[in-house]
Design a protein around this motif. Structure first.
Motif, PDB file in Angstrom:
ATOM      1  N   GLY A 130      40.514  -6.307   0.904  1.00 41.52           N
ATOM      2  CA  GLY A 130      40.860  -6.763   2.114  1.00 41.52           C
ATOM      3  C   GLY A 130      39.404  -7.199   3.237  1.00 41.52           C
ATOM      4  O   GLY A 130      39.687  -7.216   4.344  1.00 41.52           O
ATOM      5  N   ILE A 131      38.244  -7.176   2.436  1.00 37.56           N
ATOM      6  CA  ILE A 131      37.316  -7.706   3.262  1.00 37.56           C
ATOM      7  C   ILE A 131      37.428  -8.980   3.899  1.00 37.56           C
ATOM      8  O   ILE A 131      37.962  -9.946   3.066  1.00 37.56           O
ATOM      9  CB  ILE A 131      35.801  -7.734   2.340  1.00 37.56           C
ATOM     10  N   SER A 132      36.922  -9.136   5.061  1.00 33.18           N
ATOM     11  CA  SER A 132      36.853 -10.613   5.716  1.00 33.18           C
ATOM     12  C   SER A 132      36.257 -11.490   4.934  1.00 33.18           C
ATOM     13  O   SER A 132      34.947 -11.147   4.350  1.00 33.18           O
ATOM     14  CB  SER A 132      36.464 -10.376   7.154  1.00 33.18           C
ATOM     15  N   PRO A 133      36.520 -12.842   5.061  1.00 33.63           N
ATOM     16  CA  PRO A 133      35.917 -13.953   4.147  1.00 33.63           C
ATOM     17  C   PRO A 133      34.546 -14.141   4.509  1.00 33.63           C
ATOM     18  O   PRO A 133      33.797 -14.332   3.793  1.00 33.63           O
ATOM     19  CB  PRO A 133      36.724 -15.175   4.518  1.00 33.63           C
ATOM     20  N   PRO A 134      34.204 -14.043   5.911  1.00 31.11           N
ATOM     21  CA  PRO A 134      32.642 -14.072   6.179  1.00 31.11           C
ATOM     22  C   PRO A 134      31.543 -13.293   5.409  1.00 31.11           C
ATOM     23  O   PRO A 134      30.664 -13.387   4.682  1.00 31.11           O
ATOM     24  CB  PRO A 134      32.337 -14.026   7.750  1.00 31.11           C
ATOM     25  N   VAL A 135      32.185 -11.871   5.265  1.00 26.73           N
ATOM     26  CA  VAL A 135      31.177 -11.007   4.545  1.00 26.73           C
ATOM     27  C   VAL A 135      31.321 -11.132   3.002  1.00 26.73           C
ATOM     28  O   VAL A 135      30.260 -10.782   2.316  1.00 26.73           O
ATOM     29  CB  VAL A 135      31.759  -9.316   5.116  1.00 26.73           C
ATOM     30  N   LEU A 136      32.439 -11.555   2.603  1.00 30.69           N
ATOM     31  CA  LEU A 136      32.738 -11.772   1.274  1.00 30.69           C
ATOM     32  C   LEU A 136      31.681 -12.842   0.660  1.00 30.69           C
ATOM     33  O   LEU A 136      31.265 -12.657  -0.348  1.00 30.69           O
ATOM     34  CB  LEU A 136      34.010 -12.034   0.822  1.00 30.69           C
ATOM     35  N   GLY A 137      31.775 -13.878   1.751  1.00 34.63           N
ATOM     36  CA  GLY A 137      31.190 -15.183   1.502  1.00 34.63           C
ATOM     37  C   GLY A 137      29.707 -14.878   1.480  1.00 34.63           C
ATOM     38  O   GLY A 137      28.817 -15.256   0.488  1.00 34.63           O
ATOM     39  N   ALA A 138      29.237 -14.159   2.207  1.00 39.77           N
ATOM     40  CA  ALA A 138      27.849 -13.746   2.351  1.00 39.77           C
ATOM     41  C   ALA A 138      27.221 -12.874   0.945  1.00 39.77           C
ATOM     42  O   ALA A 138      26.286 -13.187   0.681  1.00 39.77           O
ATOM     43  CB  ALA A 138      27.483 -12.919   3.530  1.00 39.77           C
ATOM     44  N   LEU A 139      28.251 -11.916   0.598  1.00 45.39           N
ATOM     45  CA  LEU A 139      27.878 -11.127  -0.654  1.00 45.39           C
ATOM     46  C   LEU A 139      27.743 -12.074  -1.896  1.00 45.39           C
ATOM     47  O   LEU A 139      26.930 -12.146  -2.603  1.00 45.39           O
ATOM     48  CB  LEU A 139      28.730 -10.078  -1.063  1.00 45.39           C
ATOM     49  N   ALA A 140      28.620 -12.956  -1.846  1.00 43.82           N
ATOM     50  CA  ALA A 140      28.880 -14.112  -2.840  1.00 43.82           C
ATOM     51  C   ALA A 140      27.595 -15.004  -2.868  1.00 43.82           C
ATOM     52  O   ALA A 140      27.005 -15.237  -3.979  1.00 43.82           O
ATOM     53  CB  ALA A 140      30.203 -15.110  -2.926  1.00 43.82           C
ATOM     54  N   GLU A 141      27.140 -15.294  -1.612  1.00 49.25           N
ATOM     55  CA  GLU A 141      25.859 -16.323  -1.645  1.00 49.25           C
ATOM     56  C   GLU A 141      24.258 -15.459  -1.978  1.00 49.25           C
ATOM     57  O   GLU A 141      23.797 -16.129  -2.664  1.00 49.25           O
ATOM     58  CB  GLU A 141      25.703 -16.667  -0.015  1.00 49.25           C
ATOM     59  N   ALA A 142      24.493 -14.112  -1.871  1.00 49.95           N
ATOM     60  CA  ALA A 142      23.554 -13.302  -2.226  1.00 49.95           C
ATOM     61  C   ALA A 142      23.430 -13.384  -3.862  1.00 49.95           C
ATOM     62  O   ALA A 142      22.356 -13.425  -4.256  1.00 49.95           O
ATOM     63  CB  ALA A 142      23.803 -12.066  -1.612  1.00 49.95           C
ATOM     64  N   VAL A 143      24.499 -13.194  -4.261  1.00 50.82           N
ATOM     65  CA  VAL A 143      24.632 -13.120  -6.021  1.00 50.82           C
ATOM     66  C   VAL A 143      24.098 -14.341  -6.364  1.00 50.82           C
ATOM     67  O   VAL A 143      23.468 -14.530  -7.236  1.00 50.82           O
ATOM     68  CB  VAL A 143      26.183 -12.860  -6.406  1.00 50.82           C
ATOM     69  N   ARG A 144      24.867 -15.500  -5.733  1.00 47.59           N
ATOM     70  CA  ARG A 144      24.235 -16.803  -6.243  1.00 47.59           C
ATOM     71  C   ARG A 144      22.851 -17.054  -6.141  1.00 47.59           C
ATOM     72  O   ARG A 144      22.043 -17.883  -6.984  1.00 47.59           O
ATOM     73  CB  ARG A 144      25.304 -18.109  -5.511  1.00 47.59           C
ATOM     74  N   SER A 145      22.216 -16.849  -4.902  1.00 53.84           N
ATOM     75  CA  SER A 145      21.043 -17.074  -4.657  1.00 53.84           C
ATOM     76  C   SER A 145      19.856 -16.162  -5.203  1.00 53.84           C
ATOM     77  O   SER A 145      18.588 -16.300  -5.267  1.00 53.84           O
ATOM     78  CB  SER A 145      20.788 -17.326  -3.250  1.00 53.84           C
ATOM     79  N   GLY A 146      20.175 -14.973  -5.619  1.00 53.24           N
ATOM     80  CA  GLY A 146      19.483 -14.103  -6.144  1.00 53.24           C
ATOM     81  C   GLY A 146      18.823 -13.112  -4.785  1.00 53.24           C
ATOM     82  O   GLY A 146      17.759 -12.356  -5.106  1.00 53.24           O
ATOM     83  N   ALA A 147      19.263 -13.357  -3.729  1.00 56.21           N
ATOM     84  CA  ALA A 147      18.931 -12.465  -2.594  1.00 56.21           C
ATOM     85  C   ALA A 147      19.173 -10.647  -2.765  1.00 56.21           C
ATOM     86  O   ALA A 147      20.210 -10.634  -3.172  1.00 56.21           O
ATOM     87  CB  ALA A 147      19.597 -12.804  -1.358  1.00 56.21           C
ATOM     88  N   LEU A 148      18.195 -10.054  -2.402  1.00 56.14           N
ATOM     89  CA  LEU A 148      18.258  -8.596  -2.824  1.00 56.14           C
ATOM     90  C   LEU A 148      18.132  -7.852  -1.558  1.00 56.14           C
ATOM     91  O   LEU A 148      17.157  -7.988  -1.013  1.00 56.14           O
ATOM     92  CB  LEU A 148      17.320  -8.347  -3.753  1.00 56.14           C
ATOM     93  N   PRO A 149      18.698  -6.823  -1.293  1.00 60.19           N
ATOM     94  CA  PRO A 149      18.670  -5.680  -0.062  1.00 60.19           C
ATOM     95  C   PRO A 149      17.617  -4.666  -0.691  1.00 60.19           C
ATOM     96  O   PRO A 149      17.466  -4.548  -1.938  1.00 60.19           O
ATOM     97  CB  PRO A 149      20.053  -5.554   0.115  1.00 60.19           C
ATOM     98  N   THR A 150      17.017  -3.807   0.120  1.00 59.79           N
ATOM     99  CA  THR A 150      16.299  -2.738  -0.331  1.00 59.79           C
ATOM    100  C   THR A 150      17.441  -1.412  -0.316  1.00 59.79           C
ATOM    101  O   THR A 150      18.312  -1.231   0.386  1.00 59.79           O
ATOM    102  CB  THR A 150      15.182  -2.298   0.742  1.00 59.79           C
ATOM    103  N   MET A 151      17.607  -0.931  -1.563  1.00 60.15           N
ATOM    104  CA  MET A 151      18.532  -0.019  -1.789  1.00 60.15           C
ATOM    105  C   MET A 151      17.925   1.478  -2.129  1.00 60.15           C
ATOM    106  O   MET A 151      17.238   1.284  -3.453  1.00 60.15           O
ATOM    107  CB  MET A 151      19.683  -0.302  -2.789  1.00 60.15           C
TER     108      MET A 151
END
Length: 496
Positions: A130-151
Motif C-alpha cells: 500500500g505504498i503511496s504512488p509518489p514514493v513508489l514512483g521515485a523508487l521505480a525512477e531510481a531503478v530505471r536511472s541507476g541512482a543508488l543510495p548509500t546503504m
C-alpha cells in the motif's frame, strides 16, 4: 555438455512483480542487462494504496497508526496531534543505523531492483504494502536511472533489512544524498515508512549475487575434478553412469554422467580402487548442486512475492509473520555446508597430485634442481583458506535472540547466512585454483593422459599459466586461474 550464452548488454530484464532469477539479477547488478519497469503493474498498485488508506481510516494498522516492535499498541499520527508524515519520518530516522561497511554498488543496485519487484508483486496478488504512488514512483525512477543510495551493512537479523532500507527511505524523501545519480525527493505518505523497510531486499541481493558465483565455482569444480582425475589416472568405474542411476540421489546421475563424459578414453587406471578424493566426487558435488538449485528457487520466490507486514487488500488488513526468512536461512546454511565439502575434497585431490606415488611424477610437481619445492606451499594456502571458511559452515539458523523488550523472540539470521555465502564465494575459488594449477602442471608433464573431452577445459588454464615450473611465487598463476573460473564454467552445464 552445452555452451552457455554470454549475457547481452542490451538485454532488458523485466521488473514487473514476476519471477526474477538470481542470474537476471546478477546481470542487472553488473550492468550486463538493463531493468525494464512494468508501467502497467506500477499504475495498478493505486488500488492497493487505496485499500491501505481505507484500512488506516477504519482502525489500527501496525506501523501506520501504531508504533512498531514493542510499541505496537501505542497509537501515533493525527489522533495524537502529529503531522501525518511525522511518525514515518521518525521511524526511518531511528532505524537508519548507518553502521558497518557501505554495501558495494552491484549489491545495492540489486537490492533496489528486488525491493521494487516485491512491491510490484502486490499488483498481481491483490495484496500488497500500500505504498503511496509518489514514493513508489521515485523508487521505480531510481531503478530505471541507476541512482543508488548509500546503504550500510548492519541492522538486519533475518526479519527484514530494517537499517539499510531505512537509509533508502530517507534518500527517497531527500534527507540523504544519493551515492550515484539522483531522483527528485518525494513526500512520505502516512503509511509508507514501514512498508519500505519491511523486506529482505538487501539480503536477497547479497545471496543472489553470491549464488551466481558459487554456481560458477561448482561447475568449475566439476571440470577441475576431471582434470585431476586424468592427471592421477583414476578408475572410471566409480563415475560410471550405471552405478549412479542405481541410487539416483538428486543431481548425482547428472554429475556422474558429465564427469564420465569428460574423462572417457583416458589412460588405463593406475589403481583398482581410488582414494575418496576421486571416487566420491559425484556424491560430494551433487548435494551442492542440489542446494544451489533449492536456494535459487527460494530467492526467486522471495524476490517476486509480497511479504510486507502488514499486507492490505480489498478484503482488509493482514498482520502476519512473512518477514521471517526461515526458508531462506535454511537454504543458505545448506549451500554453505555442501560447498565446503566440495572444497575439502578439492584439497584432498591436491594432496594426491603432489605425491609421486600417485602421479608417477616428481614430488610437489617440482621442476629444476633436486630439493625444489614446486607447489608445496599450495597446500598451506588451501588449508588456510579452508580454516577461514570453516566457521561459516555453522548453521546461522541455530542462533537465538530476544529483542524489542522481549516481544520479538526469534530470528532466522538469513542476513548473516547471505553474507557468509558471499565470503565463501569470494575465497573458495582460491582452493580450486591451486588444485587446477597442480592438475595442469601434471598434465603438461604427461600430456598423453588428457582426453578429447577435457581438452577444452585444460586449454582454459594452460594458455594463461607460466610454462616455467621452476620454484617461484605461485600467486600470479593462482590469480590467473581464479580469473578463468567463469570461463571454465561456461563450458560446462548439467543437464536436467
Amino acid at each position: 555438455m552445452e555452451h552457455q550464452g554470454v549475457p547481452d548488454a542490451t538485454r532488458g530484464v523485466a521488473v514487473a512483480g514476476r519471477a526474477l532469477s538470481p542470474a537476471d539479477l546478477d546481470d542487472v547488478a553488473h550492468g550486463r542487462a538493463r531493468p525494464v519497469v512494468d508501467g502497467a503493474a506500477l499504475a495498478s498498485l493505486g488500488a492497493v494504496h487505496a485499500a491501505m488508506e481505507a484500512a488506516r481510516a477504519a482502525g489500527a494498522v501496525y506501523g501506520a497508526t501504531t508504533g512498531v516492535g514493542a510499541n505496537k499498541d501505542v497509537g501515533v499520527g493525527e489522533e495524537q496531534g502529529e503531522h501525518p508524515r511525522a511518525h514515518g519520518l521518525r521511524l526511518l530516522r531511528s532505524h537508519a543505523a548507518s553502521l558497518g561497511p557501505v554495501e558495494d554498488e552491484p549489491t545495492t543496485r540489486a537490492a533496489l531492483v528486488v525491493r521494487l519487484n516485491q512491491l510490484l508483486a502486490g499488483a498481481h496478488a491483490g495484496l500488497g504494502a500500500g505504498i503511496s504512488p509518489p514514493v513508489l514512483g521515485a523508487l521505480a525512477e531510481a531503478v530505471r536511472s541507476g541512482a543508488l543510495p548509500t546503504m550500510h551493512r548492519f541492522g538486519g537479523i533475518g526479519t527484514s533489512d530494517l537499517a539499510p532500507l531505512a537509509e533508502l527511505g530517507l534518500t527517497l524523501v531527500g534527507e540523504r544524498p544519493w551515492r550515484t545519480g539522483s531522483v527528485d525527493p518525494v513526500p512520505l505518505g502516512p503509511a509508507d515508512a514501514l512498508p519500505l523497510i519491511s523486506s529482505h531486499a538487501l539480503t536477497l541481493a547479497t545471496a543472489s549475487l553470491a549464488l551466481v558465483r558459487v554456481r560458477q565455482l561448482l561447475l568449475a569444480g566439476l571440470g577441475v575434478s576431471a582434470l585431476s582425475f586424468l592427471a592421477l589416472r583414476g578408475n572410471g568405474q566409480a563415475w560410471a553412469p550405471r552405478v549412479h542411476a542405481a541410487r539416483p540421489h538428486l543431481r548425482q546421475p547428472q554429475v556422474a554422467a558429465a564427469l564420465s563424459a569428460l574423462v572417457a578414453g583416458g589412460p588405463p587406471p593406475a589403481r583398482l580402487q581410488d582414494p575418496f578424493a576421486l571416487r566420491t566426487v559425484p556424491q560430494v558435488l551433487a548435494p551442492a548442486f542440489a542446494a544451489a538449485d533449492a536456494l535459487a528457487d527460494v530467492l526467486a520466490l522471495e524476490a517476486s512475492t509480497p511479504g510486507e507486514n502488514p499486507l492490505v487488500g480489498a478484503d482488509g488488513v493482514f498482520h502476519h509473520g512473512q518477514f521471517h526468512a526461515a526458508s531462506l536461512a535454511t537454504a543458505l546454511d545448506t549451500l554453505r555446508a555442501t560447498t565446503f565439502g566440495v572444497l575439502t575434497l578439492s584439497a584432498a585431490r591436491l594432496a594426491l597430485l603432489l605425491r609421486p606415488e600417485h602421479t608417477g611424477l616428481r614430488a610437489f610437481l617440482a621442476a629444476g634442481p633436486r630439493g625444489s619445492s614446486g607447489l608445496m606451499i599450495g597446500e598451506y594456502v588451501v588449508q588456510d583458506v579452508l580454516a577461514e571458511l570453516r566457521p561459516g559452515t555453522a548453521p546461522m539458523t541455530a542462533g537465538t535472540v530476544s529483542i524489542s523488550l522481549g516481544l520479538e523472540e526469534h530470528a532466522s539470521f538469513a542476513t548473516q547466512g547471505a553474507r557468509a555465502l558471499r565470503h565463501t564465494a569470494e575465497l573458495a575459488p582460491l582452493v580450486l585454483a591451486v588444485e587446477a594449477l597442480a592438475a595442469v602442471r601434471a598434465l603438461r608433464s604427461a600430456p598423453d593422459r588428457l582426453t578429447p573431452g577435457a581438452a577444452a577445459l585444460f586449454a582454459v588454464f594452460d594458455e594463461v599459466l607460466d610454462r616455467d615450473a621452476r620454484d617461484a611465487p605461485i600467486g600470479p598463476d593462482v590469480q590467473r586461474v581464479v580469473e578463468r573460473v567463469p570461463q571454465l564454467a561456461l563450458l560446462l552445464r548439467l543437464e536436467g
